[in-house]
Every structure is written in C-alpha cells, then in structure tokens.
Design a protein around this motif. Sequence first.
Motif, PDB file in Angstrom:
ATOM      1  N   UNK A   1      68.976  28.477  39.166  1.00  0.00           N
ATOM      2  CA  UNK A   1      67.600  28.038  39.366  1.00  0.00           C
ATOM      3  C   UNK A   1      66.878  28.998  40.301  1.00  0.00           C
ATOM      4  N   UNK A   2      65.573  28.944  40.256  1.00  0.00           N
ATOM      5  CA  UNK A   2      64.780  29.723  41.195  1.00  0.00           C
ATOM      6  C   UNK A   2      64.265  31.028  40.625  1.00  0.00           C
TER       7      UNK A   2
ATOM      8  N   UNK B   1      67.538  35.593  42.641  1.00  0.00           N
ATOM      9  CA  UNK B   1      68.858  35.278  42.096  1.00  0.00           C
ATOM     10  C   UNK B   1      69.624  36.535  41.716  1.00  0.00           C
ATOM     11  N   UNK B   2      68.931  37.483  41.134  1.00  0.00           N
ATOM     12  CA  UNK B   2      69.629  38.714  40.752  1.00  0.00           C
ATOM     13  C   UNK B   2      70.148  39.452  41.979  1.00  0.00           C
TER      14      UNK B   2
ATOM     15  N   UNK C   1      64.896  35.422  32.339  1.00  0.00           N
ATOM     16  CA  UNK C   1      63.810  34.485  31.989  1.00  0.00           C
ATOM     17  C   UNK C   1      64.341  33.579  30.894  1.00  0.00           C
ATOM     18  N   UNK C   2      65.233  32.687  31.308  1.00  0.00           N
ATOM     19  CA  UNK C   2      66.108  32.001  30.370  1.00  0.00           C
ATOM     20  C   UNK C   2      65.366  31.008  29.491  1.00  0.00           C
ATOM     21  N   UNK C   3      64.314  30.405  30.017  1.00  0.00           N
ATOM     22  CA  UNK C   3      63.568  29.425  29.231  1.00  0.00           C
ATOM     23  C   UNK C   3      64.479  28.319  28.758  1.00  0.00           C
TER      24      UNK C   3
ATOM     25  N   UNK D   1      63.309  29.289  36.432  1.00  0.00           N
ATOM     26  CA  UNK D   1      62.612  28.669  37.545  1.00  0.00           C
ATOM     27  C   UNK D   1      62.302  27.198  37.301  1.00  0.00           C
ATOM     28  N   UNK D   2      61.949  26.873  36.071  1.00  0.00           N
ATOM     29  CA  UNK D   2      61.473  25.526  35.777  1.00  0.00           C
ATOM     30  C   UNK D   2      62.650  24.588  35.503  1.00  0.00           C
TER      31      UNK D   2
END
Lengths: 369, 369
Positions: free
Chosen positions: A20-21, A26-27, A225-227, A247-248
């Motif tokens: 998350x985040x 995160x990377x 940007x996994x979505x 993030x979401x």
Amino acid sequence: MTTKSKSRGAASLPLNSVLSGDCVAQMRKLPDESVDLVFADPPYNLQLKGELMRPDNSRVDAVDDDWDSFDSFKTYDTFTRAWLKQARRVLKPHGGIWVIGSYHNVFRLGAELQNQGFWILNDVVWRKSNPMPNFRGKRLTNAHETLIWASKSEGAKYTFNYEALKALNEGVQMRSDWVLPICTGNERLKDENGQKAHPTQKPESLLHRVILGTTNPGDVILDPFFGTGTTGAVAKAMGRDFIGIEREAEYRRVAEARIAQVRTYDSDALQVSTSKRAEPRVAFGVLVERGMLRPGEVLHSLGGRHKARVRADGTLVCSEAKGSIHQVGAQLEGAPSCNGWTYWHFKRDGVTVPIDLLRQQVRAEMAEG
Amino acid sequence: MTTKSKSRGAASLPLNSVLSGDCVAQMRKLPDESVDLVFADPPYNLQLKGELMRPDNSRVDAVDDDWDSFDSFKTYDTFTRAWLKQARRVLKPHGGIWVIGSYHNVFRLGAELQNQGFWILNDVVWRKSNPMPNFRGKRLTNAHETLIWASKSEGAKYTFNYEALKALNEGVQMRSDWVLPICTGNERLKDENGQKAHPTQKPESLLHRVILGTTNPGDVILDPFFGTGTTGAVAKAMGRDFIGIEREAEYRRVAEARIAQVRTYDSDALQVSTSKRAEPRVAFGVLVERGMLRPGEVLHSLGGRHKARVRADGTLVCSEAKGSIHQVGAQLEGAPSCNGWTYWHFKRDGVTVPIDLLRQQVRAEMAEG
DNA sequence: TCAGACAATGAATCTAAGG
DNA sequence: TCCTTAGATTCATTGTCTG
C-alpha cells in the motif's frame, strides 16, 4: 493470497503481495537489482475538463479521479522522473521495463526513459479492436494506446522469447502492432453497484503477451501502479512472481480478491517454443570423436558444387580453404559468414543428409545422459 | 515550377517553391501566422552502429546519412526546439501541425510540442503493411511509425474534414491507426544509377490522408524537411499551396522535377464530403413554409410502425406525443434521442422517402442562390 | 504470352560465448 | 575489456528471368 519471499543477500522481496501507499516510497524499500521486469501503467495526464465533455455538467464517467490531476507537465515530469528512477534502481541489469500510455503522457514517459539511460527496444501499439468512438466527430477515433519496451541500458541483455511470440502470431514474427480488444464483459471488474471498479483496467491478453514475450517462469514482475491487479493475475497464472504497489485501498481489495481466484497453469503449459540459440553448443569435432563422421570423409556443400574432407581435429580442408566448417563454407561461397551445420552434407546409403542431423543426435544423447 | 505569391500585409510568401538551406533560418524569413498547416518529417536520429546483414548475407542499406546523426539527445532536443519554435510562430492561430517519427525521436518531438503549447489532437499510427522484418529475431518487427497531429494551442479551432475521412474509410469514423504500404515501386524516386533518391521517402497515400483530413483547397502547407517533395506533390495535386525547405541540393532538384509533373485534380474532384455540422442548419418548419410538406400530411416512422401529422408550425403530433420531429421520434421509440431527419418518411407517388431528402434539396437551393 | 521461379529491398538503434 | 569465432536469422511486395 500466498505470499512467499525470495531472499537476495540480506534483503528479501515481498513477493505476490500488494503493497500500500506511494509507489516511490515503497520502491525505495526494495533492494537494488532485484526484479526481472517492471510493468507500469502510470496515471494519464488526461486533463479532462468536465465542461468540455458534458455541457450539462452531468457526471463524467471518465478518467477524472483525484489521482489523475496534474497541474502541469512539469509536475508530471517530476513525478515520472521519481518513479522511473526507483524502478531503474530496483531492476536487474538484464531486466526489462514496459510502460503504457496514450498521447497525453506517453511522450513524457518515453523521453524520460531515454533521459535516464533506458534503451528503447520497441514501441508497441495496442490497436484496440473495439475502441470508444469519437462521438463529436472533432478528431480521429482514438483507437490505440502505446507501450514502450526498454532494457536497462544500451547493450544490456534482455529476455525476449522470440519463438514463443512468433508461434503466437501463426508462424510469422510478431510485429510492433498488436490488435487486441479492450477489457469488457466478464473480465471487466465491477463494484457492488455494478460500476466498473477501475477506469482503465487493462485486458489480460495484453499482459499475457508482455509476460510471455519478455519474462521466464519464476521471474519477478514489479507493477508500481497495480490498480485492480491485471499484472498480478496474469503473472500468477503464468507462473511468475509479482510485486504490486497501489495507493487506493479499494483497488487493493479488488485486486487481492481477484488474484486469489487465479490458478497457475500447469507447468507444461508454460513451456514455450525456444530458439535454437538456447540449445547447447556442440563442437563439430565431437562428431568425429564419436565416430559419426570418419576423418577423411567427404562432405558436400548445399547445392553440391563444393567438396571438402574432414580432418581428425574437426576441421575441414579442400583445395581452396581450410578451417572450421563455418570458415570453409564462407570462403567457398565468398560470403562474410556461413552456418556450416546447414551448409555441409554427408552421404549415407546414397542419401545426402545435412550434418546438423548428427548434431541433433548428439544433443539428444546429452539430454538423456 | 510556377511560383505565386500570396501577399499578407507587407510580407509575401514564396509559394510552391523549394527554399534552400537550413529550415530554421528560412522559416525566420517567413511572416508570423502565415501558413495553415505544417507537415514535418525531421531526422529520426537512428543511432545505428555496425552493418546489418540479412540471413541471405546481403547487406541492409541503412540510413547512415550525416543529416540523421546527432551527438546526444540534448543536441537533438535543441534542434527540435529551434525548428518547432519557428514553425509555431509561422503557423496561423487556427492552423495545424503534423510531425512524424519513430521511437528513436518521436517521444522527444511529442514532449517538445507539448512544452511549446501545441495541443495534441491525436497521435496516429502508420501501420506498415509491408515493413522490413527484424532479421536477427532480437526484437519485434518495427512495423509502424507515429504521427502527431496538434493544433497551435488549447482551444484553438482547427480544420478537420471528418466526413471526408469517414467517406475514405468506407463510411465509418477514421481511426487513429492507418494501414498503408511503404513507398515502393514506381512511386519510389530513383537516381540515374537506379538507386533510391532519398532513403526515407514517404508514401503519397500518407500525405493524401493528412492533407485531405486537415486542410482545405487553397491552404498553405509548410514542410521544413522537404526531402524529395512528397508533401509538395500531394499538395499541388490537391489544390493546396506549399512551401518547402530542403538543405540538400540534390533532393531539391529531384523534388522540383517531380512536382513539375504533377497535375492538380479538377476542382470538383477536390470537393470533399463536408461535415454535417458545417452545413447550414435547416429547420423542419422551412419544409412546410416552402410547401414541400403540407400541414396535416402524415409522416411514417422508420419501419412503419408509427404515424404522425405535420403541423403548420413545423411540429409533429400523434396520439402519444407532440413536438419536434426529434422529440416525437424519441418519445415513440422510448429512446433518449432520435434523429428525426432520418426517422421520418413521407410518401410521394407511392414511394416512401426520408424527409432528409427534402432537407438536402433545401440546402442545394441555398447553395445556389 | 503466361506461369512460376528467383532476386531485390525497405527509417534497423538486430548476437553471444569464450579466450 | 578486447578480440575471435560460432552460428542463428526474414516478410511483403515488386521486378526480372526462365521455360
């Protein structure tokens, strides 16, 4: 979701989980040179203006969520630079990266990739077989998106399953334009109200082609940007590991539920056509050592115009030249190079056979023993 | 070549001629806001290294010309910025610009277009039906090039012949991917030795589509990288004026000879399907005023299930609804909207005809007088 | 004359292992 | 790191030659 870790030195990777985040933050926590592929579908700087789309101020069901508002190209470039920098650090030296975008952002993405030293291998056009028409007739139907495939740097090795993609394309080499339908129907994830769960969900067919063509089973694929997790779903099905960052919270929830239902294909289904380059090298001299060809035996060229005799050390000799099977073939043909394995033939029982057949026999024996 | 001048204030334009020298210097001499369209095919900065041989050992004739070589991305960006700045100055406020490139340079082009305030309308993919294959099997076949179409600024008007392109595309909206063959055969210009006169000659079909879709007869088209003059040849054939700029004397010579042989199509062939939006609006009531339909006359719906009667004020009425031709049609069909012009039909001499035919008659009369 | 074989060619960032 | 060597690799179209 089953989460495993691959240890790499002191650090380990949070495999097959959705972090998350913020993706840059995160990377930063991931170790250097630890992933094989990055697939990134960053937010598009669409700059949609509601009043342009809907004069009556009705709700625009388009990409206008908060995360998609950047007040200027400069802001977008800063954002792009930051996440690409981390992605590059985390990528193995021989890894690959894919980014996808539309004309709104893809030129910024491509330029920044080049600025950071990535080496573009192809740009690929996803040609949508069923795009949304341009209702107002003011522009061309926007019927494609662009992907960019790059290696980490110029001269770096990279994974490319040429034969597999060629097979997928009915025997002719895969081109840079891919015709695939957009994500609709059952594949399109919906929320409890029946609304699409994510505005830009990519079709699994697209990821299938990317992952098949540029990774191997067991590789680690990072999607910052996994979505709703298309990358993760296809990676899992294809026996690759993934790391997602999103993030979401709602997207993470949908993605995790989705991926939990994915079954990995049987491993034999994951075997793809390999190129001859991947086969073990066999020295021509081995055929002589093994008695498959006798020293002094005559080989005939493709077409039959030339002859040469085998020597005990695995070289050929004729009146015009001597040397390896490749060198002599090239010399006789006046060509810069020659593949001796397919050029030279020998006779057995009146039949002319390329020496490559003997190499195949050796390889088969090597595989058994 | 016939050279005419269009005077614009104090300055005049060197129409239908090929200027020599550097394009930035030449554009500086042109007045502000004087051309309707810029078409630019700048050097791609290919960065080729060694030689490439085909599997049959023949050599690929690569683009190794000096004009395509740049020291670095920075040098290329500086060059791009300079010529785009002049192109933008010279462009009319409601003009358009097209640039074409490959993955080597198109991301730099697109980003700089955006940086300078051009407003991208579409990116267009030229999908080559017969590209050169990837001989070494190390990448995807590079089977496309990318064009970017932009207006001078956000919100600017621009020319787009929607209906003409739709007609060209067999009645469906033109998409952002165009399948066209590369320039070969008789169209490919040769020098006296039979060698190609220019390494990157573009097909006329590509320019035809650009010019048809985004200019009108009489418009001025500037091509700062004129080469052997494809833009000029198609412009002349289509009744547009051009200004070419080309550094290499030999290319200029070939271009001028080529264009001299081009004949402009007859003016009626240049009439394109015009956008319905651009056509004068015709009120249904006009048909009644003009006696083309009588008040009280019965109209029949598409399919014949419904009937309505014409009223003197140009509205329709039936038992279920009353209002405009569109409103009543929508009401009867339970649809949110309805094009009454194609929905309603009348009978003359036993034949059922859509009322749109009457609208066309009115427009024809308006055009005449 | 025609069918079929053969040759030519196009904006290309085009190898990898081993000594 | 550099140099040498093995040896893998092409699609669509047009033009030319041959029988």
